[in-house]
Design a protein around this motif. Structure first.
Motif, PDB file in Angstrom:
ATOM      1  N   ASP A 131       0.856  -1.187   0.000  1.00 21.30           N
ATOM      2  CA  ASP A 131       0.000   0.000   0.000  1.00 21.30           C
ATOM      3  C   ASP A 131       0.896   1.244   0.000  1.00 21.30           C
ATOM      4  N   GLN A 132       0.849   1.994  -1.092  1.00 15.90           N
ATOM      5  CA  GLN A 132       1.667   3.203  -1.235  1.00 15.90           C
ATOM      6  C   GLN A 132       0.888   4.477  -0.925  1.00 15.90           C
ATOM      7  N   SER A 133      -0.304   4.367  -0.367  1.00 13.02           N
ATOM      8  CA  SER A 133      -1.168   5.534  -0.239  1.00 13.02           C
ATOM      9  C   SER A 133      -0.531   6.661   0.567  1.00 13.02           C
ATOM     10  N   GLN A 134       0.146   6.338   1.659  1.00 11.10           N
ATOM     11  CA  GLN A 134       0.746   7.397   2.469  1.00 11.10           C
ATOM     12  C   GLN A 134       1.948   8.020   1.766  1.00 11.10           C
ATOM     13  N   VAL A 135       2.640   7.243   0.963  1.00  9.79           N
ATOM     14  CA  VAL A 135       3.765   7.777   0.176  1.00  9.79           C
ATOM     15  C   VAL A 135       3.228   8.728  -0.891  1.00  9.79           C
ATOM     16  N   TRP A 136       2.160   8.308  -1.575  1.00 15.73           N
ATOM     17  CA  TRP A 136       1.570   9.174  -2.592  1.00 15.73           C
ATOM     18  C   TRP A 136       1.071  10.484  -1.967  1.00 15.73           C
ATOM     19  N   LYS A 137       0.523  10.398  -0.768  1.00 14.20           N
ATOM     20  CA  LYS A 137       0.022  11.606  -0.095  1.00 14.20           C
ATOM     21  C   LYS A 137       1.137  12.483   0.466  1.00 14.20           C
ATOM     22  N   GLY A 138       2.348  11.941   0.487  1.00 14.17           N
ATOM     23  CA  GLY A 138       3.477  12.706   1.004  1.00 14.17           C
ATOM     24  C   GLY A 138       3.630  12.646   2.496  1.00 14.17           C
ATOM     25  N   THR A 139       2.893  11.746   3.163  1.00 12.91           N
ATOM     26  CA  THR A 139       2.983  11.654   4.620  1.00 12.91           C
ATOM     27  C   THR A 139       3.940  10.555   5.078  1.00 12.91           C
ATOM     28  N   ALA A 140       4.466   9.767   4.141  1.00  9.13           N
ATOM     29  CA  ALA A 140       5.490   8.756   4.444  1.00  9.13           C
ATOM     30  C   ALA A 140       6.561   8.841   3.367  1.00  9.13           C
ATOM     31  N   SER A 141       7.808   8.618   3.752  1.00  9.36           N
ATOM     32  CA  SER A 141       8.903   8.753   2.789  1.00  9.36           C
ATOM     33  C   SER A 141       9.038   7.543   1.877  1.00  9.36           C
ATOM     34  N   SER A 142       8.602   6.367   2.346  1.00  9.49           N
ATOM     35  CA  SER A 142       8.693   5.164   1.517  1.00  9.49           C
ATOM     36  C   SER A 142       7.803   4.072   2.093  1.00  9.49           C
ATOM     37  N   ALA A 143       7.423   3.136   1.220  1.00  8.68           N
ATOM     38  CA  ALA A 143       6.644   1.979   1.657  1.00  8.68           C
ATOM     39  C   ALA A 143       7.392   0.678   1.370  1.00  8.68           C
TER      40      ALA A 143
END
Length: 511
Positions: free
Chosen positions: A413-425
């Motif tokens: 799940d890359q959703s937080q990466v796409w949102k910019g709230t996580a640096s990597s998944a």
């Protein structure tokens, strides 16, 4: 809260560095505006550098070694779970327009194919069939890249509806009558090009779903710039071959590579030791010749002109992608639509002396253009080096729409990466290539700096340091100075393989 729409736009066999925003030698104004409205991921990879396996991974969220469509000429079995089923269950309309290639061009009693001869050209059948197909409620399909004889299905029906009753003139025998010696300029009028069909039908479906007030998961699947290198006027001459940077082999660069690399540079190589099934081997041939259309040796002019036409095909496709983006704005749904643009795998047009694709896991082939736009949710005008894989699309789409992710999906799940709230998944990507049962079976592990490729039953392989050797000219596999690195990367690769095993259900009891 209104459910977001998903619009997946893909090209076919597009090199990662063919976006005008980053490469000023070509023009892609509409993809450029998508880049400006979203995040571009510069470390995106395919799970396999051929069509069927990679495309099946997009809709299953699994690797080819897991979903079973392991190479060209195989099919994704109909019992495989596809992401469209999850969207349909959540109240979404689901559709695919353009290229599917989930099934082969041949059909057998045990493995029937809807994308096979002669059914793909049974136009009466296609008048009455629009799905369901692999989780898509509605499909509109064809199977031809440019002038291939595989033309048929819904595209042929559309050409006839548009008044192009002589459409067979623009396609190869036995379906059509076009001279196979013609290349670069495709005589088909642009208004009948499949780009126009894909854009028109995509826009009509979005309009229909909007009128019905239904969220949608829609895959707009383009065929270009997959060769044969053909474009209608004026796109075939849009770029001056003499003004472009034309990739070429560096003398001696294959000296330390596995043997199939150097063999591609011979006029008459012997690949018979690899030919296990006699079904054809993509890339295991002389790369001094065309792979598509009429076989002829590539001249210096051809090596330049094919790049110019490849770029022209991308610019033509960009025009019609622009009409789709315009329709989103016109319908007032752009702010509630997650748009992803990518491709199924990359392409060689001279890099390392190679053309098209095959068992050569250079960045040119396995790395992808990858843009995500979702106004107000995905940062705009941003570039990220967070590693992405096409196998991540299905779980990420579901997550962003608040739909549970099936446990059998092995993408992340890359959703937080796409949102910019996580640096990597993920800290790596895996790319598989299995084109024969045993003789052509390789896997690549790539992280932020290093890449290692291993071959089944072989002691040769590849290791590249992408930081100091970004063009991958120095294979470190047999270098004693890198023995410790080799051991470390082999262990990381094994961990990655263990980590992507399917867990179709949680453990529910002690025994």
């Amino acid at each position: 809260m209104k459910k977001p729409n998903i619009l997946l736009i893909t090209s076919d066999q597009q090199h990662w560095n063919t976006l005008g925003y980053f490469n000023k030698e070509l023009s892609t104004p509409n993809l450029d505006r998508l880049i400006q409205s979203g995040t571009t991921f510069t470390k995106a990879y395919c799970p396999n550098p051929t069509c069927t396996p990679s495309r099946a991974s997009i809709i299953t969220g699994q690797y080819p070694s897991q979903h079973g469509a392991w190479t060209l000429g195989t099919k994704l079995m109909e019992d495989r779970h596809c992401v469209g089923e999850d969207f349909s269950a959540a109240g979404y309309k689901t559709a695919l327009v353009g290229k599917a290639h989930f099934q082969p061009l041949a059909s057998t009693e045990q493995y029937p194919s809807l994308e096979a001869y002669p059914v793909l050209q049974d136009l009466e059948k296609w008048k009455h069939f629009n799905g369901p197909f692999y989780g898509f409620e509605h499909v509109e399909l064809t199977r031809n890249h440019t002038n291939e004889a595989h033309v048929g299905q819904h595209y042929a029906l559309w050409m006839e509806e548009k008044g192009c009753t002589n459409w067979r003139d623009y396609f190869l025998p036995p379906t059509g009558s076009m001279d196979p010696a013609i290349t670069y300029k495709w005589p088909i009028p642009e208004e009948y090009h499949y780009n126009a069909w894909i854009a028109e039908r995509t826009n009509a479906l979005m309009e229909q779903y909007n009128e019905e007030d239904k969220p949608f998961f829609l895959w707009s699947s383009f065929f270009d710039p997959h060769p044969e290198y053909l474009a209608p006027e004026p796109w075939d001459t849009m770029y001056d071959p003499d003004s472009l940077t034309i990739p070429a082999i560096v003398p001696g660069e294959h000296d330390k590579n596995p043997p199939h690399f150097a063999l591609t540079q011979e006029d008459h190589p012997d690949f018979s030791p690899w030919n296990e099934t006699s079904k054809g081997i993509h890339g295991y041939r002389s790369h001094h010749y065309y792979e598509y259309g009429e076989k002829k040796k590539l001249t210096d002019y051809d090596k330049k002109k094919l790049v110019a036409v490849y770029y022209g095909m991308i610019s033509l496709m960009d025009k019609y992608i622009g009409s789709i983006l315009d329709k989103l704005e016109e319908l007032g749904i752009a702010d509630n639509t997650i748009v992803v643009f990518t491709t199924d795998h990359g392409h060689f047009f001279g890099q390392h002396g190679l053309q098209a694709k095959g068992g050569f896991h250079y960045e040119d082939l396995i790395r992808l253009p990858f843009i995500v736009s979702y106004p107000g949710h995905v940062p705009a005008g941003v570039t990220s080096n967070a590693i992405q894989s096409l196998v991540d699309l299905a779980p990420t789409f579901l997550s962003l729409c608040g739909i549970p992710i099936p446990p059998a999906m092995t993408g992340v799940d890359q959703s937080q990466v796409w949102k910019g709230t996580a640096s990597s998944a993920r800290d790596h990507a895996i790319c598989e290539f299995r084109h024969e049962p045993t003789t052509i079976h390789q896997k690549t592990y790539v992280d932020q700096r290093y890449k290692i490729t291993v071959y089944y039953n072989q002691t040769y392989g590849e290791i590249f340091d992408l930081q100091i050797d970004p063009t991958e000219l120095n294979n470190l596999w047999d270098d004693p100075a890198y023995a410790a690195l080799k051991s470390e990367l082999l262990l990381k690769y094994i961990w990655a393989e263990l980590g992507k095993e399917v867990m179709p259900m949680p453990r529910v009891s002690g025994a």
